[in-house]
Design a protein around this motif. Structure first.
Motif, PDB file in Angstrom:
ATOM      1  N   ALA A  61       0.835  -1.204   0.000  1.00 17.98           N
ATOM      2  CA  ALA A  61       0.000   0.000   0.000  1.00 17.98           C
ATOM      3  C   ALA A  61       0.870   1.254   0.000  1.00 17.98           C
ATOM      4  O   ALA A  61       0.564   2.235  -0.683  1.00 17.98           O
ATOM      5  N   LEU A  69      -6.840  -2.595  -4.461  1.00 23.01           N
ATOM      6  CA  LEU A  69      -5.663  -1.744  -4.255  1.00 23.01           C
ATOM      7  C   LEU A  69      -4.684  -1.889  -5.416  1.00 23.01           C
ATOM      8  O   LEU A  69      -4.065  -0.916  -5.860  1.00 23.01           O
ATOM      9  N   GLU A  75      -6.547   3.970  -3.370  1.00 22.67           N
ATOM     10  CA  GLU A  75      -5.815   4.564  -2.245  1.00 22.67           C
ATOM     11  C   GLU A  75      -6.109   6.050  -2.087  1.00 22.67           C
ATOM     12  O   GLU A  75      -5.596   6.674  -1.169  1.00 22.67           O
ATOM     13  N   ARG A  86      -6.518   7.846   1.288  1.00 22.74           N
ATOM     14  CA  ARG A  86      -6.320   6.901   2.387  1.00 22.74           C
ATOM     15  C   ARG A  86      -4.828   6.683   2.611  1.00 22.74           C
ATOM     16  O   ARG A  86      -4.082   6.485   1.652  1.00 22.74           O
ATOM     17  N   PRO A 102      -1.467   4.576   3.777  1.00 24.12           N
ATOM     18  CA  PRO A 102      -1.137   3.152   3.658  1.00 24.12           C
ATOM     19  C   PRO A 102      -1.561   2.345   4.885  1.00 24.12           C
ATOM     20  O   PRO A 102      -2.091   1.247   4.754  1.00 24.12           O
ATOM     21  N   LEU A 159      -5.171   1.588   4.713  1.00 20.97           N
ATOM     22  CA  LEU A 159      -5.460   0.540   3.724  1.00 20.97           C
ATOM     23  C   LEU A 159      -5.139  -0.833   4.294  1.00 20.97           C
ATOM     24  O   LEU A 159      -5.912  -1.784   4.147  1.00 20.97           O
TER      25      LEU A 159
END
Lengths: 401, 499
Positions: free
Chosen positions: A224, B39, B47, B50, B52, B55
Motif C-alpha cells: 500500500a 488496491l 488509495e 487513504r 497506507p 489501507l
C-alpha cells in the motif's frame, strides 16, 4: 526457554542480548514484589474468602432441597435463601477488594519493571547494542513488555482464580466424603496429559501465528505504501502474488490452530465426562451404602440411578432387586426413572422396594410391611378394595400431590 | 446416557467449531484478497485519500472483523437453541418459576451491561496512555545512539518515567472500575439465584413443583446466563462487523482513477517519441512538449507542483483535465494502463523500494539483460559494498534499512534496468552529493544514449546532459534551449537551477 531458543538463532554475526534464566527471573520478581507483600496478602486473602463464599452456594441449595424433602414447610426455605443472598453479597464485595488489591500490586510491579527496563536499556554500552542489532532491543521493549503486561493482567489472575476454585471445590467434595474427591480426581491425569499436549504444541504454533500475521500486515503496508511505484513499474503480478502467499500462510496456520484448539477442548470434554461419571458413580455407591445424603446432589443421584439401571440392563440378571430406584428424584425425575425401571425390568423377575406408590401400583403384586411385619398382600386393586393400610397410604399420597 | 451425551457434545463441538472457524478464516481471506485486488488495480483509485496504514487496516483488521460473523452467527444460533430448550424445560417444570427466570434474566444482563458502561468509558483513555508510554519507550530505544550522543539519557529516562506513571494512574483507575464491575456482576448473579431459590423452594415446599423440578430450575437459571451472554457477544460482533463491512464496501466502491484503454491499440515501437499537447491538469495551464525518438529532454519547473502534475499525467496516474499525452502519435490513454506503463516508465520522486533482496529490488522491473550496467550508471554498485550480505542483503519494508541516498540510487538503478522505450525521471538525485551526482549524470547519458528520456529536475549536473531543456513557469512553457544557453540568458531559469 522458548525465547532463549529464538534469540539463540539470531542472524549470523549478531550477538543478541542475553536472556535471563529462571533463577534470575525469580530474584528479580522477589525484588519487584518487596514492599508490596502486604497489599498482595490482603488481595489474595479477600479473593480466597470470596471464592469460599462462592463454594457455599451448592451446599445452601442442598439445604433447600433437604427442607423440601423433609417437608419442613415453605417458611423453612427462608433461612438458606438468606444464606444464599449473604453469600452473593460477600462474594461480590470480597471480590472487589481482592481484585482491586491484586491488580494494583500487579500494575505497580509492571510500571516499575518497564521503567527499570528502559533505564537499563538506555544505559547499555553502545558497542554492545550495535553487536545485538537494533531489532533485539526494540522487540524487547515493545513485544516482550506487552507480553509481560498481558500475563500480569490476564493470565496470572485467571490461573490464580482457577486454582482457587479447583482447590475449594475439591475441598468441598472431600468434606462431603473423601471418596467423592478421589472420584473427581479420576479426570486429573487426562487433564494433565491434555494440558501438556496442548502447551507443547500451542506455544510454537502461536508464535508462528504472530509472525505470519505480522508478515501479512507488513506486506500490505509495503504494497500500500508503494502502490504508485507498483503501478509505475508494472509490478502488479509480483505484489498480488506476495499478498496472496502471505494471506495463504495465515489461513494455513489458522487451520492448524483450529485443529489444535478443537482437539484440546475435545480432550477436556473427555476429562470432564470421566470426572462427572466417576463422581456420579461414587455418589450412587455412597447413597446405596447410606454414606452420603442426597441433599445438594439430587440431580446427580437421579442420573446415578439411571446409570445403575443401565448397569442392570448390561448385567442382564434373571432376578433383580430394586431398592428405592426412583426415590428422591422428584415427581418429574421419578416418572422418567419409573419408565426406565419398567424397561430395565421387562422380562425379568423383580422385587421392587418402593415407597412411591405409583411405582408399587405398577407391580403384579404388592406386599405392605409395617413395623417389620407383613400386613397386606395383593394387587393394587385388591388392596384398595380392602381399604386397609395400603389404601390409607394411597389416599394420603394423592392428597399430598 | 451421560457418556452418549458427552460424545455428542464433544463431536458436535469439534465439527461445528471447525466448520464455523474455517468459514470465518476463508471469508476473512477472501475479503482481504478482494481489498488487495482493488488496491492493486492497474487503474488505481483505491488509495485516494487513504493512508497506507489505513489501507492495511481495512485489509487486515476490518476483513477479520467481518469474517468473525461466520463464526459468531452459528454460535448465536446455538445459544438461541439452548435458550429455547431451557425455556421449554423451565415452563414445563413450573409456569410461574419459569416466567420469573425467563423474564428476570434479560433485565439482569441489562443491569450488568449498564454496570459495564463506565468501564468502557475508562478503557479508551487507558489504552491510549498505555500506547503512548509504549510508543515513548520504543522511540527512546530506537534513538539510543542519538540520546547517548547528546548525553541526555537521564532526561530521557525521566521522560519515560513520567509517561509510565501517567499510564499507571489511568490503568489503576480502570482496574478499580473493573474490580467493581466484576464484583457487582458476581453479586447480581448470586442475588438472582437466591431469588430463584426462594420462589422455587417455596413452590417445592408447597408441593407445587417437585424437588427435581426445583434443582433443575436453579440449574437452568444459572445455565441461561451463558447463552444470553453469548447472544450479547454475537450482537456486539455483528455490530462491529457492520462498521467494518461499510469501510470495506466504501473501499471496493471507489471508482478507478483512469479509463480502461483499448487492448486493440497498435503496440508501441521500441524507440518512440513522446509528445504533450495543450495539457491542463492541476497547476498546468496548457503546455506543449515534444521529445523526439532517442532525445533526452530536461524539464525545469519553477513551481514543483507543475512538475508533479506533469509526472502524474505521463505516468497515467490520472486522466488530464484537458489535452493529451501521445506516444508516437497514439494517445497514451488509448492503451490499457499496463501497456502504457511498460512503454512509458515513470520513476517518480520518492519511489518506494520493497522488502526483498537488493538484487531483487533492482531487477523488479528489468525486462531483459543484466542489471550491472544500470547499477553502475546509478552509482548503486557502491551500496552493496557496505551491506553485510552484498546484493543479497534483504531490505526491510520500503527499503527503510537503507539511507535516503542509498534508496534513491537503488530506485534509479531499478528504473534504468527497466530499459524502457520512454523513461521519465523525476528528481532522481535530490538526496545525493554533488560529486556522485555528476557521475550519475554521466552514467545516465551513457545508458540512455539513443533512448527517449524525459528528465524533470533542477540539478545542473543532470540538466547538463539533456539535449534540450524546457522551463515551466506558472503552468506554461516559459523558455526552451540548451542548459548552457538558458543559464546564460534566462534569469528565471538561473534562479531556479542555481537557487
Amino acid at each position: 526457554m522458548t525465547d532463549a531458543d529464538r534469540r539463540g538463532a539470531g542472524p549470523p554475526g549478531r550477538e543478541l542480548l542475553p536472556v535471563a534464566g529462571a533463577r534470575a527471573v525469580r530474584i528479580a520478581l522477589g525484588r519487584l514484589l518487596r514492599g508490596r507483600r502486604g497489599v498482595l496478602a490482603v488481595g489474595l486473602g479477600a479473593l480466597v474468602a470470596s471464592a469460599v463464599a462462592g463454594v457455599l452456594v451448592p451446599p445452601l441449595l442442598g439445604q433447600i432441597v433437604d427442607v423440601v424433602v423433609d417437608r419442613r414447610g415453605a417458611d423453612a426455605v427462608t433461612g438458606p435463601v438468606l444464606g444464599l443472598a449473604g453469600a452473593a453479597l460477600a462474594q461480590g464485595l470480597l471480590a472487589v477488594v481482592g481484585m482491586a488489591a491484586v491488580a494494583r500490586a500487579g500494575e505497580e510491579v509492571l510500571a516499575d519493571l518497564r521503567e527499570a527496563f528502559v533505564a537499563r536499556a538506555l544505559g547499555l554500552p553502545l558497542a554492545r547494542l550495535e553487536r545485538a542489532g537494533a531489532g533485539d532491543l526494540t522487540s524487547r521493549v515493545t513485544a516482550d513488555l506487552a507480553l509481560v503486561g498481558e500475563a500480569v493482567r490476564q493470565a496470572v489472575p485467571d490461573m490464580a482464580r482457577g486454582a482457587l476454585v479447583i482447590v475449594l471445590s475439591l475441598g468441598g467434595l472431600a468434606v462431603l466424603d473423601p471418596r467423592f474427591l478421589l472420584a473427581a480426581l479420576v479426570a486429573v491425569p487426562v487433564q494433565v496429559l491434555t494440558a501438556r499436549w496442548y502447551v507443547r504444541r500451542s506455544s510454537p504454533l502461536y508464535r508462528e501465528q504472530r509472525e505470519v500475521g505480522g508478515a501479512q500486515q507488513q506486506q500490505l503496508l509495503d504494497t500500500a505504501g508503494g502502490i504508485a511505484t507498483v503501478r509505475a513499474l508494472d509490478l502488479h503480478d509480483d505484489h498480488t502474488e506476495r499478498v496472496r502467499s502471505r494471506a495463504q500462510d495465515v489461513v494455513d496456520l489458522a487451520l492448524r490452530v483450529v485443529r489444535l484448539q478443537t482437539g484440546f477442548f475435545g480432550r477436556l470434554n473427555l476429562a470432564e465426562y470421566l470426572g462427572v461419571a466417576a463422581v456420579l458413580a461414587a455418589g450412587f455407591a455412597l447413597v446405596g451404602a447410606d454414606a452420603a445424603t442426597v441433599g445438594g446432589h439430587t440431580p446427580t443421584a437421579a442420573q446415578a440411578q439411571q446409570l445403575a439401571l443401565a448397569r442392570l440392563v448390561l448385567a442382564d440378571p434373571a432376578v433383580a432387586v430394586l431398592d428405592e430406584a426412583t426415590a428422591e428424584a422428584g415427581s418429574a425425575g421419578a416418572r422418567v426413572l419409573e419408565a426406565a425401571a419398567d424397561r430395565a425390568l421387562r422380562g425379568r423377575t423383580a422385587l421392587v422396594v418402593a415407597h412411591r406408590l405409583t411405582q408399587a401400583a405398577a407391580a403384579d403384586a404388592i406386599a405392605v410391611l409395617d413395623a417389620g411385619v407383613l400386613v397386606e398382600h395383593g394387587t393394587h386393586e385388591e388392596l384398595l378394595a380392602a381399604d386397609g393400610r395400603y389404601a390409607e397410604l394411597w389416599a394420603a399420597a394423592r392428597l399430598d400431590r | 446416557m451421560l457418556g452418549l451425551d458427552f460424545l455428542v457434545l464433544s463431536f458436535s463441538y469439534r465439527w461445528g467449531a471447525r466448520r464455523a472457524w474455517l468459514a470465518d478464516v476463508r471469508a476473512d481471506q477472501r475479503l482481504r484478497l478482494l481489498v488487495a485486488g482493488q488496491l492493486l488495480d492497474p487503474r488505481g483509485g483505491a488509495e485516494a485519500g487513504r493512508l497506507p496504514g489505513e489501507l492495511a487496516t481495512v485489509a487486515v483488521a476490518d476483513a477479520k472483523r467481518v469474517g468473525v460473523v461466520n463464526f459468531a452467527v452459528p454460535l448465536g444460533l446455538a445459544a438461541l437453541a439452548a435458550m429455547v430448550v431451557a425455556a421449554v424445560a423451565l415452563l414445563r417444570t413450573s409456569v410461574p418459576l419459569g416466567l420469573l427466570i425467563l423474564l428476570g434474566t434479560p433485565p439482569l444482563l441489562l443491569v450488568v451491561h449498564f454496570l459495564g458502561v463506565p468501564l468502557q468509558r475508562r478503557s479508551g483513555p487507558e489504552q491510549e496512555r498505555a500506547a503512548r508510554a509504549s510508543g515513548v519507550a520504543a522511540d527512546l530505544v530506537d534513538g539510543v545512539r542519538v540520546l547517548k550522543g547528546l548525553g541526555v539519557v537521564p532526561a530521557a529516562v525521566a521522560r519515560y518515567r513520567r509517561a509510565s506513571r501517567d499510564a499507571l494512574g489511568a490503568t489503576l483507575g480502570a482496574t478499580r472500575v473493573q474490580a467493581g464491575y466484576q464484583g457487582a456482576v458476581l453479586a447480581a448473579n448470586g442475588l438472582f439465584l437466591a431469588l430463584v431459590a426462594l420462589v422455587g423452594g417455596r413452590l417445592a415446599a408447597d408441593g407445587r413443583i417437585s424437588v427435581g423440578g426445583l434443582v433443575a430450575a436453579v440449574g437452568l437459571a444459572q445455565f441461561l446466563v451463558t447463552p444470553l451472554q453469548m447472544l450479547g457477544w454475537v450482537n456486539a460482533r455483528v455490530a462491529q462487523a457492520r462498521a467494518s463491512a461499510a469501510r470495506i464496501a466504501a473501499l471496493l466502491a471507489t471508482g478507478p482513477a483512469i479509463g480502461d484503454g483499448d487492448p486493440g491499440t497498435p503496440p508501441v515501437p521500441a524507440r518512440p517519441g513522446l509528445a504533450v499537447h495543450d495539457l491542463h491538469h492541476g497547476t498546468l495551464r496548457g503546455i506543449d512538449l515534444d521529445v523526439a525518438a532517442g532525445e533526452t529532454v530536461g524539464v525545469v519547473a519553477a513551481d514543483p507542483a507543475d512538475a508533479a502534475a506533469l509526472v502524474a499525467c505521463v505516468a497515467r496516474e490520472v486522466d488530464p483535465d484537458r489535452g493529451t499525452v501521445t506516444v508516437e502519435g497514439q494517445p497514451l490513454a488509448a492503451h490499457p494502463p499496463r501497456v502504457a506503463r511498460t512503454a512509458v516508465v515513470v520513476a517518480a520522486h520518492g519511489s518506494a523500494l520493497f522488502s526483498g533482496t537488493l538484487r531483487a529490488n533492482v531487477a523488479a522491473a528489468a525486462r531483459n539483460g543484466s542489471v550491472v550496467p544500470a547499477m553502475a550508471a546509478a552509482q548503486a554498485d557502491q551500496v552493496p559494498e557496505v551491506l553485510p550480505g552484498g546484493v543479497d542483503t534483504v531490505l526491510t519494508e520500503q527499503g527503510r534499512s537503507l539511507s535516503g541516498g542509498q534508496r534513491q540510487r537503488v530506485a534509479l538503478a531499478r528504473a534504468l534496468a527497466a530499459d524502457a522505450p520512454v523513461l521519465v525521471l523525476h528528481d532522481p538525485t535530490t538526496a545525493i552529493d554533488a560529486v556522485t551526482e555528476v557521475r550519475i549524470a554521466e552514467g545516465l547519458a551513457a545508458v540512455r544514449a539513443g533512448r527517449t528520456t524525459l528528465l524533470l529536475a533542477t540539478s545542473p549536473a543532470l540538466l547538463g546532459v539533456a539535449d534540450r531543456v524546457v522551463l515551466l513557469v506558472d503552468g506554461r512553457v516559459a523558455a526552451t534551449g540548451t542548459h548552457a544557453a538558458l543559464l546564460d540568458t534566462d534569469a528565471a531559469y538561473r534562479a531556479v537551477v542555481t537557487g
